[in-house]
Design a protein around this motif. Structure first.
Motif, short mmCIF file in Angstrom:
data_model
loop_
_atom_site.label_atom_id
_atom_site.label_comp_id
_atom_site.label_asym_id
_atom_site.label_seq_id
_atom_site.Cartn_x
_atom_site.Cartn_y
_atom_site.Cartn_z
N ASP A 72 0.74 -1.00 0.05
CA ASP A 72 0.00 -0.14 -0.21
C ASP A 72 0.97 1.46 -0.16
OD1 ASP A 72 -2.53 -1.73 0.33
OD2 ASP A 72 -2.59 -0.95 1.91
N TYR A 73 2.19 1.48 0.65
CA TYR A 73 3.28 2.81 0.69
C TYR A 73 3.81 2.86 -0.62
CZ TYR A 73 6.65 5.06 1.66
OH TYR A 73 7.56 6.84 1.85
N HIS A 74 4.20 0.92 -1.26
CA HIS A 74 4.78 1.43 -2.65
C HIS A 74 3.36 2.25 -3.60
CE1 HIS A 74 7.00 -0.32 -6.15
NE2 HIS A 74 5.55 -0.41 -6.59
N PHE A 75 2.69 1.65 -3.66
CA PHE A 75 1.77 2.66 -4.79
C PHE A 75 1.34 3.93 -3.76
CE2 PHE A 75 1.47 -1.63 -5.43
CZ PHE A 75 1.13 -1.79 -6.78
N LYS A 76 0.76 3.98 -2.98
CA LYS A 76 0.03 4.99 -2.85
C LYS A 76 0.66 6.10 -2.61
CE LYS A 76 -3.96 3.16 -0.46
NZ LYS A 76 -4.89 2.51 0.66
N VAL A 77 1.87 5.61 -2.55
CA VAL A 77 3.37 7.16 -2.21
C VAL A 77 4.32 7.37 -3.04
CG1 VAL A 77 4.50 8.02 -0.38
CG2 VAL A 77 2.68 7.07 0.73
N GLU A 78 5.26 5.58 -3.71
CA GLU A 78 6.31 6.21 -4.59
C GLU A 78 5.17 6.50 -6.04
OE1 GLU A 78 8.24 2.32 -3.24
OE2 GLU A 78 8.81 3.68 -2.16
#
Length: 463
Positions: free
Chosen positions: A163-169
């Motif tokens: 989720d961090y990989h997609f939503k942020v990065e």
């Protein structure tokens, strides 16, 4: 593609006013090998021609003489000459598996199929007048939604990272520099971009990221669509997860080694985009992040206890790591309470650091490729709901087999490097408990337990 496949030019109006296309196709492919090549085709609705840019199917196996066919429905994404994109549905008979189809495919490629539709694999927006208004966007990535996040703690922690990989990065890369790493699936590519970038290359284990970097160096842009979702099943066994993380850490480091000077010398992209790709995308996130995490939390911090002259302030040892942990989990608010996640990430940083060094120096396992095993429990559970009696019998059989395997493969699950670091951290924790003043032993004992759990392989589903 079989040149004798039937294709209907008739269509019907869809719900949104667009025209749906009904057609029947027969596609021959090989059971293995490297001679199969994807095809780009056009669909003529009777009024306009559309380029097929995405295919997704659901099917069942059906016997067809001496071959085994897949029959089902195919969802497609069509791109019009004006750049508009809409969906359609196809009735499909696909993938009749036969041996040694290379010559037959080449023969049919050069006869019937090439006459039925233009070959768009070498078509670019500038060379095709129908595509002049198409923007140079080659990839529309969808956000992954884990279907087995509640299966075990391992998949729950992977959900946080993804989720961090997609939503942020991905979101930041798309908004600021129109670039992010391709994940290998859930994306739409223009064939012209793939050809212009030099096609797929097997020089690293991250051929999808390799293609994405080469494409952006030639001026193509990337677009992330966070409101679209694609189902994903992260590995639920520690063994499969470790192989996956080795490939995801070793591959980018090896690609960075091979493409650094090519990025520096590139003239087609602006200076700040090259800085972003080299520094932020590769150096910080793919190399330094793993090493800093491991060296600081698993080496430097424990050694400060044995060397009292070295002092690490409380804000550096506790406050900043806590803030980073919270920020990394903002994409998954329901898992904010899982403090174990940061301890597990510290353990995996050892594995990722080793893989990163292998990639940078092209050591022994640099080209190791192990397919990530997926148990598919989410699908099995849905099937078991319809057959409770069969499910109970199957579960008993699976439990019996699992118990036998767990006893016979106990030593295969051991990870000696993690066990060694567990012993090192335990010694440092005991020393701090007796002689220390900062109470670091609380963290060291928790980290020791985590290293032991991973070292003995008791993470995820035991098979």
């Amino acid at each position: 593609m079989d040149g004798k496949g039937k294709k209907s030019g008739k269509g019907k109006e869809g719900i949104d006013g667009e025209r749906e296309v009904s057609t029947t196709l027969r596609i021959h492919s090989e059971t293995g090998g490297r001679s199969f090549k994807p095809h780009v085709m056009t669909v003529n609705t009777g009024e306009r021609c559309y380029e097929v840019v995405s295919l997704s199917e659901s099917y069942i196996f059906v016997a067809d003489g001496d071959a085994l066919c897949k029959k089902g429905m195919l969802s497609i994404l069509l791109a019009g000459p004006d750049g508009s994109v809409f969906g359609a549905s196809l009735k499909l008979v696909m993938a009749s598996f036969k041996q040694n189809m290379s010559k037959e495919l080449m023969r049919r490629h050069s006869t019937g199929f090439s006459a039925a539709a233009p070959n768009l694999s070498t078509t670019t927006p500038s060379s095709n007048p129908n595509l002049e208004n198409v923007p140079p966007i080659i990839e529309e990535i969808e956000k992954f939604v884990t279907v087995n996040s509640n299966e075990c703690l391992l998949t729950r922690m992977q959900e946080m990272s993804l989720d961090y990989h997609f939503k942020v990065e991905h979101e930041v890369g798309s908004a600021t520099h129109a670039f992010f790493g391709f994940n290998g699936t859930a994306g739409v590519w223009r064939v012209a971009a793939i050809n212009e970038a030099g096609g797929w290359k097997d020089r690293t284990t991250v051929e999808d990221m390799d293609l994405a970097v080469r494409a952006t160096l030639r001026g193509w842009k990337f677009l992330y669509l966070g409101d679209l979702q694609a189902k994903s099943e992260p590995p639920s066994t520690l063994r499969a997860f470790r192989f996956q993380q080795h490939r995801w850490s070793c591959g980018p480091a090896n690609l960075f080694r091979k493409m650094l000077m090519e990025i520096v010398r590139n003239k087609k992209v602006r200076f700040w985009k090259k800085v972003y790709v080299i520094y932020s995308f590769f150096f910080v996130r793919k190399i330094i992040a793993h090493m800093v995490t491991f060296i600081f939390y698993c080496v430097v911090l424990p050694l400060t206890i044995l060397v009292p002259e070295v002092h690490v302030p409380i804000w550096g040892a506790v406050y900043i790591p806590s803030i980073i942990t919270i920020l990394n989990s903002v994409g998954t608010p329901r898992s904010l309470h899982l403090f174990y996640w940061i301890l597990f990430e510290n353990v995996m940083s050892l594995h990722r650091t080793k893989a990163t060094l292998i990639g940078l120096f092209e050591a022994g396992r640099v080209n190791e490729w192990v397919v990530t095993e997926k148990l598919g429990d989410s699908v099995n559970n849905n099937n078991n709901k319809n057959k409770p009696g069969d499910a109970a019998t199957k579960n008993k059989t699976n439990v019996t087999k699992a118990n036998k395997k767990s006893r016979s493969k106990f030593f295969e699950r051991l990870n000696l490097l993690e066990l060694g670091f567990a012993g090192f951290l335990f010694i440092c924790g005991c020393y701090d408990y007796v002689h220390g003043k900062n109470n670091y032993f609380v963290y060291l004992f928790l980290q020791t337990i985590t290293f032991l759990i991973v070292g003995f392989g008791y993470v995820g589903i035991i098979v």
